[in-house]
Design an enzyme around this catalytic site. Sequence first.
Site, mmCIF file in Angstrom:
data_model
loop_
_atom_site.group_PDB
_atom_site.id
_atom_site.type_symbol
_atom_site.label_atom_id
_atom_site.label_comp_id
_atom_site.label_asym_id
_atom_site.label_seq_id
_atom_site.Cartn_x
_atom_site.Cartn_y
_atom_site.Cartn_z
ATOM 1 C CD GLU A 65 68.947 26.854 38.874
ATOM 2 O OE1 GLU A 65 68.154 25.931 39.003
ATOM 3 O OE2 GLU A 65 69.990 26.762 38.201
ATOM 4 C CG HIS B 248 65.085 43.359 17.534
ATOM 5 N ND1 HIS B 248 64.668 43.969 16.365
ATOM 6 C CD2 HIS B 248 66.389 43.026 17.343
ATOM 7 C CE1 HIS B 248 65.670 43.968 15.490
ATOM 8 N NE2 HIS B 248 66.725 43.408 16.067
ATOM 9 C CD GLU C 104 73.714 27.409 33.128
ATOM 10 O OE1 GLU C 104 72.628 27.209 32.600
ATOM 11 O OE2 GLU C 104 74.073 26.835 34.176
ATOM 12 N NE ARG D 132 64.994 11.071 43.073
ATOM 13 C CZ ARG D 132 65.217 10.756 41.802
ATOM 14 N NH1 ARG D 132 66.443 10.757 41.337
ATOM 15 N NH2 ARG D 132 64.234 10.405 41.015
ATOM 16 C CB CYS E 23 59.466 11.996 45.005
ATOM 17 S SG CYS E 23 58.054 13.096 45.028
ATOM 18 C CD1 TRP F 149 60.108 19.666 43.943
ATOM 19 C CD2 TRP F 149 58.585 18.810 42.558
ATOM 20 N NE1 TRP F 149 59.776 20.644 43.019
ATOM 21 C CE2 TRP F 149 58.844 20.140 42.155
ATOM 22 C CE3 TRP F 149 57.649 18.074 41.822
ATOM 23 C CZ2 TRP F 149 58.218 20.742 41.065
ATOM 24 C CZ3 TRP F 149 57.024 18.680 40.728
ATOM 25 C CH2 TRP F 149 57.321 19.994 40.368
ATOM 26 C CE LYS G 94 72.708 27.358 37.468
ATOM 27 N NZ LYS G 94 72.784 26.424 36.360
ATOM 28 C CG ASN H 61 59.880 9.646 41.847
ATOM 29 O OD1 ASN H 61 59.394 10.740 41.588
ATOM 30 N ND2 ASN H 61 60.990 9.205 41.286
ATOM 31 N N GLY H 62 56.416 9.946 41.099
ATOM 32 C CA GLY H 62 55.787 9.955 39.776
ATOM 33 C C GLY H 62 54.412 10.586 39.848
ATOM 34 C CE LYS I 39 72.128 18.171 40.444
ATOM 35 N NZ LYS I 39 72.189 19.512 39.870
HETATM 36 O O1 M6R Z 1 69.341 16.246 34.883
HETATM 37 P P1 M6R Z 1 69.138 17.147 33.709
HETATM 38 O O2 M6R Z 1 70.392 17.705 33.174
HETATM 39 O O3 M6R Z 1 68.322 16.495 32.634
HETATM 40 O O4 M6R Z 1 68.273 18.350 34.274
HETATM 41 C C1 M6R Z 1 67.774 19.341 33.428
HETATM 42 C C2 M6R Z 1 67.296 20.525 34.218
HETATM 43 O O5 M6R Z 1 66.270 20.162 35.083
HETATM 44 C C3 M6R Z 1 68.423 21.177 35.023
HETATM 45 O O6 M6R Z 1 69.507 21.529 34.214
HETATM 46 C C4 M6R Z 1 67.900 22.445 35.734
HETATM 47 O O7 M6R Z 1 67.596 23.426 34.802
HETATM 48 C C5 M6R Z 1 68.921 22.930 36.771
HETATM 49 N N1 M6R Z 1 68.260 23.293 37.983
HETATM 50 C C6 M6R Z 1 69.674 24.116 36.319
HETATM 51 O O8 M6R Z 1 70.589 24.562 37.256
#
Ligand code: M6R
Length: 611
Positions: free
Chosen positions: A491, A507, A484, A27, A2, A73, A488, A99-100, A606
């Site tokens: 998501e 395994h 990673e 956000r 948010c 959000w 990517k 926000n929270g 984010k």
């Molecule tokens: O701001 P941060 O690096 O603490 O965020 C951590 C994760 O929320 C962030 O890396 C998330 O996994 C991304 N969407 C990955 O692309």
Amino acid sequence: MCGIVGYIGSRPVYPLLVEGLKRLEYRGYDSAGVAICDTTARIYKCSGKIRDLEASVSGKDTQGTAGIGHTRWATHGKPNDVNAHPHVSGNGHFILVHNGIIENYSVLKAKLQDRGYTFKSETDTEVLVNLIEYIYLKGKTEAEVAVRLALTKVAGTYGIVVICNDEPGQLIAARRSSPLVIGIGAGEYFIASDTSPLAGQVQSVIYMNDDDVAIIKRNELVLKTLATDEPRIKLHNLNIDTGEFDKGGYDHYMLKEIFEQPVSITNTFRGRLLPDKNEIRLGGLFHVMPRLQEAGRIIIVACGTSWHAGLIGEYLIEDLARIPVEVEYASEFRYRNPVVGPGDVVIAISQSGETADTLAAVRLAREAGALVLGICNVTGSSLSRETDAGVYTHAGFEIGVASTKAFTAQVTVLIMTALLLGYKKGSLTKEQYASFIGELDSIPASIEKILADNEFYLNLAKEFKDFPSFIFLGRGYCFPVALEGALKLKEISYIHAEGYPAAEMKHGPIALMDENMPVVVLALKDKSYDKIISNLQEIKARKARIIAIVNEGDTLVPDIADRVISIPAGSVIFSALLAVIPMQLIAYHISVMRGCDVDQPRNLAKSVTVE
Ligand code: M6R
């Protein structure tokens, strides 16, 4: 999660709120709303993005020079018009953005219902705004007092901005765990979840601390805490290039950020990596270096992509500096009663510096007496203010929800830290140290080379975009890169993807291998190269489609893999910086071809400021 923005001054508020919300949209983007409130308040809100809000407001009265806005959000309640912020109290005295999470909202709601309050939305926020009003009316008190009293009854997290219709010309802001920053102009103030809406508007900011309450009028700012009337004001300069908020000619922020990496990595090591002198200087760690060198153990805490960077940090620090390292999901660390104490050094990694779990892990570690360091991208963020020392990544604003340049910047900081520690501890010779420094300096040029093949990745994406599932495999330094790569892809394209250490395939995951399963294999020339060749054969025998990432000049893998991606050869410690780039590009192009919202993928935000 948010985004909140507020303004009070003499300029038309609506364009400032909308522009601010656009910068905060990363956000959360489930719904949006504004309240314009000079005398009579007007509230406009709807589900969808800021552009939907703009369309719904078009032609309506937006005159005014004070107001608040919110991009949501969803936590409590669906992303619909009613649940969108701002929320108004039952008798119309208060308007609030939040926000929270108000964790005890159901108890408070029941109490308010007993006292005659009814609720329109499913949100915890509507409970808070009604609680404020209830206290205000019952105590016949001022708005500020009602807000402060209400907040003492709340469990959970909040960044709020409140307007009282009976006291126009005033915004009341408060925070606990959810960030808020006040921008100070001439006869005007901004308030926002981060500095992005303030860039180009003001030169000075105040980062609010937990339990701060701000009473903001056109010509006066009073900062108190929940418990005392003691002002605590520390001004910071704000120096952000507003060009960072443009897409710079790219179709998406993510693509821009992928292509920025040669520059962002250079910015990360600028002034720190000195190839002419064979030196690394990390000013932020200068005072803590002796303790870091003597650490019996380093614990890295992070979430998501930052956790993947942390895993690479573990490999680097153990490999180069021979200090034992553990890497923990911050969300697990904070709740599992970890053994941590004064002999430990905890490194928290976070792009935003506002991730709730990472901050909670930092607080736990500090209370336990550990030295806590931060690796963080956003200057002035909570992480940077709550750690003992740290290193900024200087990657610039990352706006695409999928982290790209922040990841490579984090890895760059970890490489420099591990090299410096290794050299100081004597586990690296002067020659090795100098050679690694020179090689790191050349990484941006190698990334340029990979990026020049963008067309190749586009074609690869065309070929593989319709597969429902992918597996990513790697060994050693390439294992976190496989994780990673999978993150990517999933998501931003909503394709199921899993990352595994290549040897673990046998395994379990090997049961999934058939001609419908693309397997991305990192097969770089390192000490497990022969083993990975065997893994490739095992995959091929199950007829899975292999996309292999190899070092230039590899002659074995092209005979086994269906598609081969070549990246410049180099020392294994730099693998992640190079091998992740093709994965980012493949994920990006597949996402675009599948018609997904690359920069704002569904259900994500984010900055994850709630648990
Ligand atoms: O701001 P941060 O690096 O603490 O965020 C951590 C994760 O929320 C962030 O890396 C998330 O996994 C991304 N969407 C990955 O692309």
